[in-house]
Design a protein around this motif. Structure first.
Motif, PDB file in Angstrom:
ATOM      1  N   PRO A 145       0.804  -1.225   0.000  1.00  0.00           N
ATOM      2  CA  PRO A 145       0.000   0.000   0.000  1.00  0.00           C
ATOM      3  C   PRO A 145       0.836   1.273   0.000  1.00  0.00           C
ATOM      4  O   PRO A 145       0.438   2.287  -0.572  1.00  0.00           O
ATOM      5  CB  PRO A 145      -0.807  -0.115   1.307  1.00  0.00           C
ATOM      6  N   ARG A 146       1.989   1.217   0.637  1.00  0.00           N
ATOM      7  CA  ARG A 146       2.848   2.412   0.682  1.00  0.00           C
ATOM      8  C   ARG A 146       3.334   2.759  -0.733  1.00  0.00           C
ATOM      9  O   ARG A 146       3.285   3.903  -1.146  1.00  0.00           O
ATOM     10  CB  ARG A 146       4.046   2.165   1.600  1.00  0.00           C
ATOM     11  N   SER A 165       0.275   3.904  -2.875  1.00  0.00           N
ATOM     12  CA  SER A 165      -0.253   5.216  -2.491  1.00  0.00           C
ATOM     13  C   SER A 165       0.636   6.347  -3.001  1.00  0.00           C
ATOM     14  O   SER A 165       0.151   7.316  -3.590  1.00  0.00           O
ATOM     15  CB  SER A 165      -0.369   5.286  -0.960  1.00  0.00           C
ATOM     16  N   VAL A 201     -10.748  14.584  -3.017  1.00  0.00           N
ATOM     17  CA  VAL A 201      -9.474  13.897  -3.289  1.00  0.00           C
ATOM     18  C   VAL A 201      -9.059  14.133  -4.737  1.00  0.00           C
ATOM     19  O   VAL A 201      -7.877  14.358  -5.033  1.00  0.00           O
ATOM     20  CB  VAL A 201      -9.599  12.384  -2.991  1.00  0.00           C
ATOM     21  N   ALA A 261      -7.395  12.309   1.571  1.00  0.00           N
ATOM     22  CA  ALA A 261      -6.445  11.509   0.778  1.00  0.00           C
ATOM     23  C   ALA A 261      -5.778  10.449   1.658  1.00  0.00           C
ATOM     24  O   ALA A 261      -5.538   9.324   1.221  1.00  0.00           O
ATOM     25  CB  ALA A 261      -5.397  12.422   0.150  1.00  0.00           C
ATOM     26  N   ARG A 262      -5.491  10.802   2.901  1.00  0.00           N
ATOM     27  CA  ARG A 262      -4.861   9.842   3.821  1.00  0.00           C
ATOM     28  C   ARG A 262      -5.786   8.670   4.123  1.00  0.00           C
ATOM     29  O   ARG A 262      -5.335   7.564   4.377  1.00  0.00           O
ATOM     30  CB  ARG A 262      -4.465  10.535   5.128  1.00  0.00           C
ATOM     31  N   ARG A 313      -5.112   5.775   1.792  1.00  0.00           N
ATOM     32  CA  ARG A 313      -3.719   5.442   1.438  1.00  0.00           C
ATOM     33  C   ARG A 313      -3.359   3.981   1.707  1.00  0.00           C
ATOM     34  O   ARG A 313      -2.357   3.488   1.207  1.00  0.00           O
ATOM     35  CB  ARG A 313      -2.747   6.341   2.191  1.00  0.00           C
ATOM     36  N   ASP A 314      -4.136   3.313   2.573  1.00  0.00           N
ATOM     37  CA  ASP A 314      -3.808   1.923   2.893  1.00  0.00           C
ATOM     38  C   ASP A 314      -4.505   0.915   1.992  1.00  0.00           C
ATOM     39  O   ASP A 314      -4.404  -0.285   2.210  1.00  0.00           O
ATOM     40  CB  ASP A 314      -4.154   1.614   4.351  1.00  0.00           C
ATOM     41  N   ASP A 315      -5.249   1.425   1.028  1.00  0.00           N
ATOM     42  CA  ASP A 315      -5.951   0.507   0.119  1.00  0.00           C
ATOM     43  C   ASP A 315      -4.984  -0.036  -0.925  1.00  0.00           C
ATOM     44  O   ASP A 315      -4.289   0.721  -1.595  1.00  0.00           O
ATOM     45  CB  ASP A 315      -7.096   1.249  -0.593  1.00  0.00           C
TER      46      ASP A 315
END
Lengths: 200, 117
Positions: A42-43, A46, A130, B11-12, B15-17
């Motif tokens: 995910p990092r 993202s 977003v 947005a945060r 982020r883990d998706d």
């Protein structure tokens, strides 16, 4: 895929450190591969998504970054760096390579449409925010965008960002401050469109 | 909290998706790399069957030691077949005994006959 927090990442939690998992991976442990994918996949995705602004390209970059991690696992030197820091750096370099190869892309078309989701007003409004943020990010210079994403979306510390980007901490502070000012300026005229007049 | 802070917060939240299909591709890559890292035994070959032979070979100093041993054996056989001049005859050394014959003179034999009567 569920993300499991790393002991050497920003959010400390139970479980072996990324470096220990990498050693297990190199010995053939399939569970280590799953844990590392859950933590670090995910990092990479993202960051690539926010820097590139394109989901398909971000997936390619994240997969390639993880592939480099798998291949590098047997040669990993303990204590050299955080595994997550190494992965962020590789991901950003891959993003830069992509952008260099695609200089002719019209940035105005880059932001992705929102994913298909339940048509609830709040969800749509959140997605619109977003997307607006992503569009504004794409108008920042590359280094500013990287610094803002790492600082304000990935929530990394300035010293870690400095290590990832290969610059000093003061330069990171300058990049993030200028980037944030530029974002605020671009988004200033969109309050009503993004629903901020409704919810304060 | 500014509008920008709220947008960054939104947005945060995502982020883990990690898309499931992407996660599966990453895991497939990982499995491929792990397969190339893990040594696999050669099919149909029993590594333990040659354990005693390998131990003997190691005791003799490996293949280099075996080469020296074979050369020494060949030299020994050749020396046995065709010994150099300065060496004793190996056949005599092995068999040990020499056949000695004692000859009698003609007159000695006549005396013996006459004594018998």
């Amino acid at each position: 895929m569920e993300r499991r927090a790393s002991t050497d990442g920003p959010a400390e939690a139970a479980g072996p450190a990324d470096e220990a998992l990498l050693r297990l991976f190199a010995k053939g442990d399939p569970q280590a591969a799953r844990d590392l994918t859950g933590r670090l996949g995910p990092r990479a995705f993202s960051v690539a998504l926010r820097v590139l602004g394109n989901r398909a390209e971000a997936e390619d970059v994240a997969q390639e970054a993880m592939m480099r991690l798998w291949r590098m696992a047997p040669e990993w030197e303990p204590g050299r760096a955080r595994v997550s820091t190494w992965l962020y750096r590789v991901t950003l370099n891959l993003c830069l390579d992509r952008k260099r190869r695609a200089q002719a892309v019209d940035l105005g078309t880059v932001p992705e449409p929102p994913d298909e989701a339940p048509p609830a007003i709040e969800v749509l409004q959140q997605a619109a925010r977003v997307d607006a943020l992503q569009a504004a990010l794409m108008h920042l210079p590359d280094r500013q965008r990287q610094a803002v994403v790492l600082r304000h979306i990935e929530e990394l510390s300035n010293p870690e960002i400095a290590e990832i980007m290969g610059i000093g901490v003061e330069a990171v502070e300058s990049l993030t401050a200028r980037g944030k000012r530029a974002l605020a300026g671009q988004l200033a005229g969109q309050r009503a469109a993004l629903g901020y007049d409704d919810d304060g | 909290m500014t509008d920008l802070d709220r947008m960054l917060h939104a947005a945060r939240a995502g982020r883990d998706d990690l898309p499931e299909a992407l996660a599966q591709r990453m895991l497939a890559d990982a499995a491929g790399v792990q397969a190339s890292l893990t040594p696999r035994p050669v099919p149909g070959r029993d590594l333990h069957a040659h354990g005693a032979w390998r131990a003997l070979l190691a005791a003799l100093g490996g293949w280099r030691g075996m080469g020296g041993l074979a050369t020494a054996c060949a030299a020994g056989v050749w020396i046995g077949v065709a010994p150099p001049e300065f060496l004793p005859d190996p056949a005599q050394l092995v068999l040990g005994a020499q056949t000695e014959t004692e000859t009698l003179g003609f007159y000695d034999l006549a005396d013996i006959i006459s004594e018998d009567g």
